[in-house]
Design a protein around this motif. Sequence first.
Motif, mmCIF file in Angstrom:
data_model
loop_
_atom_site.group_PDB
_atom_site.id
_atom_site.type_symbol
_atom_site.label_atom_id
_atom_site.label_comp_id
_atom_site.label_asym_id
_atom_site.label_seq_id
_atom_site.Cartn_x
_atom_site.Cartn_y
_atom_site.Cartn_z
ATOM 1 N N SER A 1 -3.819 6.161 -4.016
ATOM 2 C CA SER A 1 -2.881 5.973 -2.794
ATOM 3 C C SER A 1 -3.862 4.345 -2.068
ATOM 4 N N ARG A 2 -5.245 4.491 -2.797
ATOM 5 C CA ARG A 2 -6.349 3.689 -2.517
ATOM 6 C C ARG A 2 -6.969 3.342 -3.304
ATOM 7 N N TYR A 3 -6.059 3.364 -5.120
ATOM 8 C CA TYR A 3 -6.121 2.690 -6.115
ATOM 9 C C TYR A 3 -6.049 1.533 -6.000
ATOM 10 N N GLU B 1 -3.977 11.129 -2.859
ATOM 11 C CA GLU B 1 -4.610 9.966 -2.210
ATOM 12 C C GLU B 1 -6.131 8.962 -2.888
ATOM 13 N N VAL B 2 -6.095 9.327 -4.018
ATOM 14 C CA VAL B 2 -6.910 8.492 -4.490
ATOM 15 C C VAL B 2 -5.810 7.212 -5.202
ATOM 16 N N SER C 1 0.791 -1.411 0.042
ATOM 17 C CA SER C 1 -0.287 -0.051 -0.093
ATOM 18 C C SER C 1 0.555 0.991 0.108
ATOM 19 N N ALA D 1 -13.033 3.275 -1.993
ATOM 20 C CA ALA D 1 -12.658 4.773 -1.644
ATOM 21 C C ALA D 1 -12.913 5.605 -2.125
ATOM 22 N N LYS D 2 -13.455 6.656 -1.768
ATOM 23 C CA LYS D 2 -13.697 7.721 -1.986
ATOM 24 C C LYS D 2 -12.506 8.405 -3.273
ATOM 25 N N ASP E 1 -8.959 0.720 -4.790
ATOM 26 C CA ASP E 1 -9.333 -0.039 -3.808
ATOM 27 C C ASP E 1 -10.401 0.777 -4.393
ATOM 28 N N LEU F 1 -2.533 7.468 5.423
ATOM 29 C CA LEU F 1 -2.633 6.454 4.513
ATOM 30 C C LEU F 1 -0.667 6.980 4.212
#
Length: 264
Positions: free
Chosen positions: A256-258, A253-254, A26, A263-264, A260, A67
């Motif tokens: 980092s969460r990609y 942030e997107v 991550s 996630a927003k 997923d 994060l």
Amino acid sequence: MKTWIPDSRNFAYLNWKQVDALPRESTLLVLPTAAIEQHGHHLPLATDTLINNLLLGRALEKLPPELPIYALPPVHYGKSNEHIGFPGTLSVSASTFMAVLRDLGASISTAGFKKLVLYNTHGGNTSLIDVMARDLRAEFGLRTFALHGSGGIPFEGLSAQERAYGFHAGEVETSFLLAAVPDLVDRSAYTVNYIADVEKPQLLRPENAPAVFAWLTRDIAESGVLGDPRPSSAQKGTRWLEEAATHVAAALEVMSRYPDSSAK
Ligand SMILES: [Zn+2]
């Protein structure tokens, strides 16, 4: 070089045991790419590198602390051969630039990390960044992202002419530096130069057209400026900086969460 990267987000401030403890899947590593090149009579050679660090530093401050996102030391030298002929420009070739990114990608991949973003603030690197993002994905399986400049903010208040042809050392770059490092801006040395007129669109243009010509700054701008720095101000720089940092933080942030998708 001055830095605005928060110490807690600075990858090079970690020791190897701390790196070893990072979550490999991550963690998002951010590799800044910029330039050391002429920026007219009024801005320093490091302008693109300073702006990169400033925007990234402010963006990292906005991120949720949980994060795992870290800034790598920047690649200061870029492909700047459009500015060759102006003393102080330090350029590397396309093949050297791509080889450095490829070798850093190999190190990152060997350490087991999976996610890398190339954050670029020098126009001369842009096409190489797009090539390398895909190549690093293909060769090392790295989930690679590319992020450019100010994250797509609208730069409200900019004239149509400056928006279209303020490429270099114009209102935006000068305003960013006035906001952050005013002592590095020589306000008595502004020069103005546009290489095309937005009111007279022609088929053949320098940028952003189906038919373009390859330009070298020395052919078209004696002072090295492509744009108009005169309307610049620290107030504009501060406002655009805040907006850009917000956009860059949202993109990170997107990433980092990609991937997923919940996630927003
Ligand atoms: Zn620049």
